[in-house]
Design an enzyme around this catalytic site. Structure first.
Site, PDB file in Angstrom:
ATOM      1  N   ASP A  77      35.766  -5.252  -7.125  1.00 41.09           N
ATOM      2  CA  ASP A  77      34.339  -5.120  -6.367  1.00 41.09           C
ATOM      3  C   ASP A  77      34.315  -4.371  -4.887  1.00 41.09           C
ATOM      4  O   ASP A  77      33.859  -4.912  -4.005  1.00 41.09           O
ATOM      5  CB  ASP A  77      34.182  -6.632  -5.922  1.00 41.09           C
ATOM      6  N   LYS A  79      33.559  -1.871  -2.359  1.00 43.19           N
ATOM      7  CA  LYS A  79      32.207  -1.240  -1.825  1.00 43.19           C
ATOM      8  C   LYS A  79      32.467  -1.629  -0.195  1.00 43.19           C
ATOM      9  O   LYS A  79      33.282  -2.317   0.402  1.00 43.19           O
ATOM     10  CB  LYS A  79      30.897  -1.904  -2.231  1.00 43.19           C
ATOM     11  N   ASN A  82      32.467  -5.079   1.460  1.00 43.07           N
ATOM     12  CA  ASN A  82      33.480  -5.874   1.227  1.00 43.07           C
ATOM     13  C   ASN A  82      34.767  -5.556   2.201  1.00 43.07           C
ATOM     14  O   ASN A  82      35.914  -5.720   1.732  1.00 43.07           O
ATOM     15  CB  ASN A  82      33.910  -6.134  -0.163  1.00 43.07           C
ATOM     16  N   ASP A  95      36.070 -10.779   0.203  1.00 42.77           N
ATOM     17  CA  ASP A  95      35.637 -11.279  -1.063  1.00 42.77           C
ATOM     18  C   ASP A  95      36.341 -11.126  -2.372  1.00 42.77           C
ATOM     19  O   ASP A  95      36.242 -10.032  -3.184  1.00 42.77           O
ATOM     20  CB  ASP A  95      34.035 -10.611  -1.033  1.00 42.77           C
ATOM     21  N   THR A 112      29.564  -3.928  -8.977  1.00 42.38           N
ATOM     22  CA  THR A 112      28.462  -3.155  -8.415  1.00 42.38           C
ATOM     23  C   THR A 112      28.075  -1.805  -9.554  1.00 42.38           C
ATOM     24  O   THR A 112      29.085  -1.203  -9.148  1.00 42.38           O
ATOM     25  CB  THR A 112      28.669  -2.793  -6.768  1.00 42.38           C
TER      26      THR A 112
END
Length: 266
Positions: A77, A79, A82, A95, A112
């Protein structure tokens, strides 16, 4: 929360300073990163296109992913939202909701859409190589201000991803040595991505874009960050902007009386 292949969870106590549970919620008390989100910092300070900042934050992300991968954990995840900064400006990866302990491949479609790797879209199973794809997307976004396959809808994004980075017009800030690194990470074949080849993450460290970079200082957190946030106290929350609209939907929890959370502190 990090999942085992058998569906059980582990690692929460290692990630959290303390754990608490209530009737509706599990609470994890984590280390405070009072410098704010990197996403908000980039937008507020206009950092997109800065190689100095991108080198530092990409290097920090490489170290964080390598730490997880050494423990057979896929992050999944990545991005800017985060990535957090602590009060000294050092990078923190946060996260772990989609992180998973994996031996071999896993087949869950998650993440995402702008950061989806081809193997996620084709449902052929993925490994730690998926994280190195997302690193290439992150680097492109740091420099260009948007991800390379950005589209109005997820379906259009997936179509562009499957066509590959070779079909993307590279902005001036993503050309040259940095463009070579981006393309080395965004290989459609997972085994061909730069850190998946013999040499692993050393291939990134030795890349021509990182010539002269102090990796030893980065890993020891002695390298001066390119941006130091203003944090006035241990309770200073001004680097975060909390909006009611950002809160997740509240779903009432019904206890199944299995006592699965009996090991949590109360």
């Amino acid at each position: 929360m990090i999942s085992r292949p058998d569906g059980r969870h582990f690692g929460v106590s290692e990630l959290a300073q303390e754990c608490f549970n209530g009737s509706q919620t599990l609470y994890f008390l984590l280390e405070a990163a009072l410098g704010g989100e990197l996403y908000a910092t980039y937008n507020r300070k206009g950092l997109h296109g800065s190689e100095k900042h991108a080198k530092f934050y990409i290097a920090g992300t490489v170290c964080a992913l390598a730490h997880l991968h050494d423990r057979r954990i896929i992050y999944r995840d990545l991005k800017p939202e985060n990535l957090l900064l602590n009060e000294s400006g050092q990078l923190k990866l946060t996260d772990m909701g989609l992180a998973k302990f994996v031996v071999g491949k896993t087949f869950t479609t998650c993440g995402t859409p702008d950061y989806f790797a081809p193997e996620l879209i084709s449902s052929t199973g993925h490994t730690i190589a998926v994280d190195w794809w997302t690193l290439g997307i992150l680097l492109f976004e740091f420099m260009a201000g948007h991800p390379p396959f950005e589209s109005p809808t997820p379906v259009e994004t997936y179509s562009k991803v499957m066509k590959g980075i070779g079909k993307v017009k590279m902005p001036p800030k993503c050309q040259g040595a940095i463009g070579d690194l981006i393309k080395g990470l965004l290989k459609k074949e997972p085994s061909e991505r730069l850190p998946m080849r013999p040499g692993a993450i050393q291939n990134v460290k030795d890349h021509k874009w990182y010539v002269g970079f102090n990796w030893e200082g980065m890993e020891s957190q002695k390298l001066d960050p390119p941006y130091k946030p203003i944090v006035k106290s241990k309770k200073d929350m001004t680097n975060f902007v909390a909006r009611k609209d950002d809160m997740p939907n509240q779903i009432e929890y019904e206890d199944d009386e299995s006592e699965w959370d009996q090991d949590f502190a109360t």
